[in-house]
Design an enzyme around this catalytic site. Structure first.
Site, PDB file in Angstrom:
ATOM      1  NE  ARG A  71      -3.854   0.173   1.196  1.00 55.31           N
ATOM      2  CZ  ARG A  71      -4.526   0.328   2.359  1.00 55.31           C
ATOM      3  NH1 ARG A  71      -4.648  -0.704   3.191  1.00 55.31           N
ATOM      4  NH2 ARG A  71      -5.087   1.471   2.656  1.00 55.31           N
ATOM      5  CG  HIS A 121     -10.062   5.203   9.411  1.00 50.72           C
ATOM      6  ND1 HIS A 121     -10.891   4.693   8.426  1.00 50.72           N
ATOM      7  CD2 HIS A 121     -10.867   5.414  10.489  1.00 50.72           C
ATOM      8  CE1 HIS A 121     -12.136   4.607   8.897  1.00 50.72           C
ATOM      9  NE2 HIS A 121     -12.143   5.046  10.145  1.00 50.72           N
ATOM     10  CB  CYS A 129       6.496   1.074  19.740  1.00 48.52           C
ATOM     11  SG  CYS A 129       7.008  -0.397  20.666  1.00 48.52           S
ATOM     12  N   GLY A 199     -17.035   9.571  -1.944  1.00 52.11           N
ATOM     13  CA  GLY A 199     -16.337   8.311  -2.224  1.00 52.11           C
ATOM     14  C   GLY A 199     -16.216   7.389  -1.031  1.00 52.11           C
ATOM     15  CB  THR A 200     -17.005   7.046   2.182  1.00 50.74           C
ATOM     16  OG1 THR A 200     -17.046   6.105   3.247  1.00 50.74           O
ATOM     17  CG2 THR A 200     -17.978   8.185   2.426  1.00 50.74           C
ATOM     18  CG  ASN A 225     -20.179   6.863  -3.040  1.00 53.77           C
ATOM     19  OD1 ASN A 225     -19.057   7.172  -2.636  1.00 53.77           O
ATOM     20  ND2 ASN A 225     -20.632   5.634  -2.995  1.00 53.77           N
TER      21      ASN A 225
HETATM   22  C1  BJW Z   1     -16.216   6.330  -5.853  1.00 52.37           C
HETATM   23  C2  BJW Z   1     -15.317   6.264  -6.892  1.00 52.37           C
HETATM   24  C3  BJW Z   1     -15.077   7.448  -7.593  1.00 52.37           C
HETATM   25  C4  BJW Z   1     -15.426   4.324  -6.039  1.00 52.37           C
HETATM   26  N1  BJW Z   1     -15.713   8.560  -7.222  1.00 52.37           N
HETATM   27  N2  BJW Z   1     -16.851   7.430  -5.522  1.00 52.37           N
HETATM   28  C5  BJW Z   1     -21.613   0.505  14.992  1.00 52.37           C
HETATM   29  C6  BJW Z   1     -22.342  -0.465  14.361  1.00 52.37           C
HETATM   30  C7  BJW Z   1     -21.716  -1.607  13.871  1.00 52.37           C
HETATM   31  C8  BJW Z   1     -20.338  -1.788  13.996  1.00 52.37           C
HETATM   32  C9  BJW Z   1     -19.612  -0.817  14.619  1.00 52.37           C
HETATM   33  C10 BJW Z   1     -20.251   0.307  15.110  1.00 52.37           C
HETATM   34  N3  BJW Z   1     -19.304   1.089  15.668  1.00 52.37           N
HETATM   35  C11 BJW Z   1     -18.096   0.500  15.506  1.00 52.37           C
HETATM   36  C12 BJW Z   1     -18.263  -0.675  14.881  1.00 52.37           C
HETATM   37  C13 BJW Z   1     -17.186  -1.637  14.533  1.00 52.37           C
HETATM   38  C14 BJW Z   1     -16.371  -1.213  13.322  1.00 52.37           C
HETATM   39  C15 BJW Z   1     -17.291  -1.091  12.108  1.00 52.37           C
HETATM   40  O1  BJW Z   1     -17.586  -0.017  11.628  1.00 52.37           O
HETATM   41  N4  BJW Z   1     -17.700  -2.209  11.567  1.00 52.37           N
HETATM   42  C16 BJW Z   1     -18.546  -2.198  10.366  1.00 52.37           C
HETATM   43  C17 BJW Z   1     -17.794  -2.871   9.234  1.00 52.37           C
HETATM   44  C18 BJW Z   1     -19.863  -2.821  10.687  1.00 52.37           C
HETATM   45  N5  BJW Z   1     -15.654   0.027  13.557  1.00 52.37           N
HETATM   46  C19 BJW Z   1     -14.502   0.040  14.198  1.00 52.37           C
HETATM   47  O2  BJW Z   1     -14.028  -0.990  14.647  1.00 52.37           O
HETATM   48  C20 BJW Z   1     -13.830   1.371  14.404  1.00 52.37           C
HETATM   49  N6  BJW Z   1     -13.502   1.471  15.792  1.00 52.37           N
HETATM   50  C21 BJW Z   1     -14.429   1.751  16.703  1.00 52.37           C
HETATM   51  O3  BJW Z   1     -15.540   2.138  16.423  1.00 52.37           O
HETATM   52  O4  BJW Z   1     -14.009   1.525  18.005  1.00 52.37           O
HETATM   53  C22 BJW Z   1     -15.020   1.413  19.014  1.00 52.37           C
HETATM   54  C23 BJW Z   1     -15.816   0.129  18.820  1.00 52.37           C
HETATM   55  C24 BJW Z   1     -15.174  -1.055  18.445  1.00 52.37           C
HETATM   56  C25 BJW Z   1     -15.897  -2.223  18.255  1.00 52.37           C
HETATM   57  C26 BJW Z   1     -17.303  -2.228  18.423  1.00 52.37           C
HETATM   58  C27 BJW Z   1     -17.933  -1.043  18.787  1.00 52.37           C
HETATM   59  C28 BJW Z   1     -17.181   0.146  18.994  1.00 52.37           C
HETATM   60  C29 BJW Z   1     -12.519   1.408  13.636  1.00 52.37           C
HETATM   61  C30 BJW Z   1     -12.718   1.403  12.149  1.00 52.37           C
HETATM   62  C31 BJW Z   1     -11.362   1.383  11.422  1.00 52.37           C
HETATM   63  C32 BJW Z   1     -11.517   1.141   9.914  1.00 52.37           C
HETATM   64  N7  BJW Z   1     -10.259   0.859   9.364  1.00 52.37           N
HETATM   65  C33 BJW Z   1     -10.162   0.617   7.906  1.00 52.37           C
HETATM   66  C34 BJW Z   1      -8.814  -0.120   7.568  1.00 52.37           C
HETATM   67  C35 BJW Z   1      -7.620   0.610   7.975  1.00 52.37           C
HETATM   68  C36 BJW Z   1      -7.207   1.695   6.994  1.00 52.37           C
HETATM   69  C37 BJW Z   1      -6.476   1.145   5.791  1.00 52.37           C
HETATM   70  O5  BJW Z   1      -5.892   0.066   5.834  1.00 52.37           O
HETATM   71  O6  BJW Z   1      -6.493   1.840   4.769  1.00 52.37           O
HETATM   72  O7  BJW Z   1     -10.307   1.827   7.184  1.00 52.37           O
HETATM   73  S1  BJW Z   1     -11.473  -0.414   7.270  1.00 52.37           S
HETATM   74  C38 BJW Z   1     -11.579   0.378   5.711  1.00 52.37           C
HETATM   75  O8  BJW Z   1     -12.933   0.892   5.586  1.00 52.37           O
HETATM   76  C39 BJW Z   1     -10.627   1.595   5.787  1.00 52.37           C
HETATM   77  C40 BJW Z   1     -11.491   2.679   5.232  1.00 52.37           C
HETATM   78  O9  BJW Z   1     -11.027   3.940   5.682  1.00 52.37           O
HETATM   79  C41 BJW Z   1     -12.875   2.326   5.707  1.00 52.37           C
HETATM   80  C42 BJW Z   1     -13.982   2.933   4.917  1.00 52.37           C
HETATM   81  O10 BJW Z   1     -13.970   2.457   3.598  1.00 52.37           O
HETATM   82  P1  BJW Z   1     -14.410   3.412   2.436  1.00 52.37           P
HETATM   83  O11 BJW Z   1     -13.491   4.553   2.363  1.00 52.37           O
HETATM   84  O12 BJW Z   1     -15.843   3.726   2.579  1.00 52.37           O
HETATM   85  O13 BJW Z   1     -14.092   2.522   1.141  1.00 52.37           O
HETATM   86  P2  BJW Z   1     -15.044   1.471   0.375  1.00 52.37           P
HETATM   87  O14 BJW Z   1     -14.173   0.684  -0.531  1.00 52.37           O
HETATM   88  O15 BJW Z   1     -15.895   0.711   1.303  1.00 52.37           O
HETATM   89  O16 BJW Z   1     -16.034   2.393  -0.474  1.00 52.37           O
HETATM   90  C43 BJW Z   1     -15.590   3.185  -1.534  1.00 52.37           C
HETATM   91  C44 BJW Z   1     -16.783   3.928  -2.104  1.00 52.37           C
HETATM   92  O17 BJW Z   1     -16.313   4.803  -3.098  1.00 52.37           O
HETATM   93  C45 BJW Z   1     -17.827   3.012  -2.773  1.00 52.37           C
HETATM   94  O18 BJW Z   1     -19.116   3.329  -2.268  1.00 52.37           O
HETATM   95  C46 BJW Z   1     -17.715   3.343  -4.255  1.00 52.37           C
HETATM   96  O19 BJW Z   1     -18.971   3.386  -4.919  1.00 52.37           O
HETATM   97  C47 BJW Z   1     -17.143   4.733  -4.228  1.00 52.37           C
HETATM   98  N8  BJW Z   1     -16.317   5.061  -5.385  1.00 52.37           N
HETATM   99  N9  BJW Z   1     -14.861   4.974  -7.059  1.00 52.37           N
HETATM  100  C48 BJW Z   1     -16.621   8.512  -6.228  1.00 52.37           C
HETATM  101  N10 BJW Z   1     -14.215   7.482  -8.656  1.00 52.37           N
END
Ligand code: BJW
Length: 255
Positions: A71, A121, A129, A199-200, A225
């Site tokens: 990455r 994020h 560490c 884009g999310t 999006n």
């Molecule tokens: C375009 C395009 C173009 C394409 N133009 N658009 C409440 C309910 C249920 C679960 C939870 C909750 N609260 C917390 C949770 C647990 C969890 C969670 O959310 N789980 C869900 C999956 C259900 N959240 C967490 O664990 C977070 N921590 C937390 O809340 O702590 C307290 C807690 C813990 C546990 C339980 C309860 C509370 C931490 C979340 C960390 C996310 N980390 C990641 C990976 C690390 C970063 C990395 O490696 O890069 O972050 S996951 C991954 O998803 C990454 C992203 O930042 C994140 C979001 O993804 P994103 O950006 O939306 O990407 P895509 O691919 O999903 O979507 C792309 C979009 O773009 C699409 O819609 C396309 O259509 C569009 N698109 N081309 C415009 N050209």
């Protein structure tokens, strides 16, 4: 819906408006970086649990470092696109009435010139560490062969590994970051709030809930999006299409 002189949609931003923007992987898609979900996405080649959780790192740190090294390489080779540049141009125009919160770790907003930015994020280009409290440090190195160890801990006779400074699933987001977002939504500069998500997929919390925070602060909410996002129904306005094509016009900062 507000439109410009050519009848294209335009997000209404005047001198009394503050703008809270949330971006996700889709904004970097036109820079050539893979998104997470869907065909060809990062999660297609990897199980989330293996590479983006503390448990995955504990089970196979070398695999996680190979994933994040690849990455790093991809993000360094990519260039900011017209959508990143449009947000930087908006910042130059409205200054502290803009706050950009990105879920992306690729550094492209900063490289486009955006400074009023929260990388909520984490960052691909910081390492920390797993054990000691030394602050995260800048790191572009590729750790493809072995897992790097913390030299400060080693100096104290302890073996501890380094990890990417990324927020993984199950980990808490920085409470200062969350506080800044809330404060900006609720009483930031400017009488009127506009919230724009770009884009999310709206699948990952707590960021997926920021639209509700903005709506309850009286904000007008926009989603830009490619595909219908999971939380699209929460928005007042949805504009579908590629961000790099749409955002300059929507923000009135056309190149
Ligand atoms: C375009 C395009 C173009 C394409 N133009 N658009 C409440 C309910 C249920 C679960 C939870 C909750 N609260 C917390 C949770 C647990 C969890 C969670 O959310 N789980 C869900 C999956 C259900 N959240 C967490 O664990 C977070 N921590 C937390 O809340 O702590 C307290 C807690 C813990 C546990 C339980 C309860 C509370 C931490 C979340 C960390 C996310 N980390 C990641 C990976 C690390 C970063 C990395 O490696 O890069 O972050 S996951 C991954 O998803 C990454 C992203 O930042 C994140 C979001 O993804 P994103 O950006 O939306 O990407 P895509 O691919 O999903 O979507 C792309 C979009 O773009 C699409 O819609 C396309 O259509 C569009 N698109 N081309 C415009 N050209």
């Amino acid at each position: 819906m507000a439109v410009d002189s050519r009848g294209e949609p335009r997000i209404p931003i005047d001198e009394a408006t503050r703008v809270l923007v949330v971006t996700g992987a889709g904004i970097s898609a036109e820079s050539g970086l893979a998104t997470f979900r869907g065909a060809g996405g990062l999660w297609e080649g990897h199980r989330v649990e293996d590479v983006a959780t503390p448990e995955g790192f504990a089970a196979d740190s070398a695999l996680v470092w190979r994933f994040y090294s690849a990455r790093r390489t991809a993000a360094l080779a990519a260039q900011p696109n017209a959508a990143h540049r449009a947000l930087a141009a908006l910042e130059r125009r409205i200054g502290d009435r803009l706050l950009v919160v990105t879920q992306n770790v690729d550094g492209l907003h900063r490289r486009a010139g955006c400074e009023r930015l929260i990388e909520i994020h984490g960052s691909l280009f910081r390492t920390r560490c797993t054990h000691c409290t030394r602050p995260p440090f800048a790191d572009e190195a590729l750790h493809e062969a072995e897992v790097p160890a913390c030299e400060l801990c080693a100096g104290r006779g302890r073996r501890a590994y380094l990890r990417p400074d990324i927020v993984w699933f199950g980990e808490l987001l920085d409470s200062d970051h969350l506080g800044r977002v809330e404060a900006f939504a609720e009483q930031g500069p400017g009488r009127r709030l506009v919230f724009v998500a770009v884009g999310t997929s709206g699948n990952v919390w707590p960021v997926a809930g920021f639209v509700d925070l903005a709506a309850s602060a009286g904000g007008e909410t926009w989603l830009v999006n490619l595909d219908p996002a999971g939380n699209a129904w929460r928005f007042d306005r949805v504009v579908r299409g590629p961000a790099a094509e749409l955002l300059p016009g929507l923000l009135g900062v056309g190149e």
